[in-house]
Design an enzyme around this catalytic site. Sequence first.
Site, PDB file in Angstrom:
ATOM      1  CB  CYS A  37      -0.895   0.016   1.234  1.00  0.00           C
ATOM      2  SG  CYS A  37      -1.916   1.513   1.334  1.00  0.00           S
TER       3      CYS A  37
ATOM      4  CB  CYS B 112      -1.982   4.677   4.377  1.00  0.00           C
ATOM      5  SG  CYS B 112      -3.445   4.034   3.585  1.00  0.00           S
ATOM      6  CB  SER B 113      -0.853   0.918   6.734  1.00  0.00           C
ATOM      7  OG  SER B 113      -1.961   1.676   7.209  1.00  0.00           O
ATOM      8  CB  CYS B 114      -4.794  -0.581   2.413  1.00  0.00           C
ATOM      9  SG  CYS B 114      -5.443   1.086   2.580  1.00  0.00           S
TER      10      CYS B 114
END
Lengths: 103, 206
Positions: free
Chosen positions: B104, B107-109
Amino acid sequence: MSKSTDLDPAALPAKPEDGPPFQAPWQARAFAVAVTMCQAGYYTWDEFRSRLMAEIARQSHPGESTEYYQHWLNALEKLLADKGFVGGNELDAKTRELVNPRR
Amino acid sequence: MSTNHHNAPESEPALRVKALELLLTEKGLVDPQALDLLVDTYENKVGPKNGAQVVARAWVDPAYKARLLSNGTAAIAELGFSGMQGEDLVVVENTPEVHNLIVCTLCSCYPWPMLGLPPVWYKSAPYRSRAVSDPRGVLREFGLELAPNVEIRVWDSSAEIRYLVLPERPKGTEHMSEAQLAELITRDSMIGVTKVTLDSKAGSQA
């Protein structure tokens, strides 16, 4: 050639078995508040995610990942203020109250 | 109420989160017990074992595999998995010619219902940028050297879609049961930074 590996922004963080998902209890609480309020329908995940991306994008030290939940908390505070659930002043006041409880 | 003056002072973010939780609770917007439950779920219950179960099923059941590749969300629901960040799951299959990697970039999906919460390195800026600019180099750092003719496909999570890698079933596992196979399937292999091997031990990863 750079020898300062621990400051090398291109280096992946050490990858030993990673440890627990949260490094402090407050990180878990901030995570849980963001998720449960989304599940309860107070906002969409995308509304939170867009603010998290903005926080991550303006981080000053691109090599540091320990700040991740600080970004998470900043994003959550902004979202809750934008939505009118908890204002910044209100939160500041409550935080001060916890530091110096009135007797 | 007694105050314990021997405790180290709480950090700034810890105080702010506590204040936030108190305010939200006073306003009736969150229930502290619901928060406890959610933390327990993500710390102790949801993890790569879920994804391993799905991958093992796909390895032994071609019809399930076909359903998994055509509609990931529906196929994981067949095994009882659903939830946030799994609403639009796309499963991408590794083959001898194609190796998939998930990231991702913004961000951090991450596919929470399948893998739990992401490891620290997945959320780091170096991984987020280098998975796209230099995937072969990143894989090498994870100890995976791919032949030059293998195509690497990098999947960047979007607002809606989460990805999961369906790793290749290793040779020499033909005699193994679904449960034995699941033991081999690691989190990293489902992110795509490693392969599943006969030596992989899924159990050693949180």
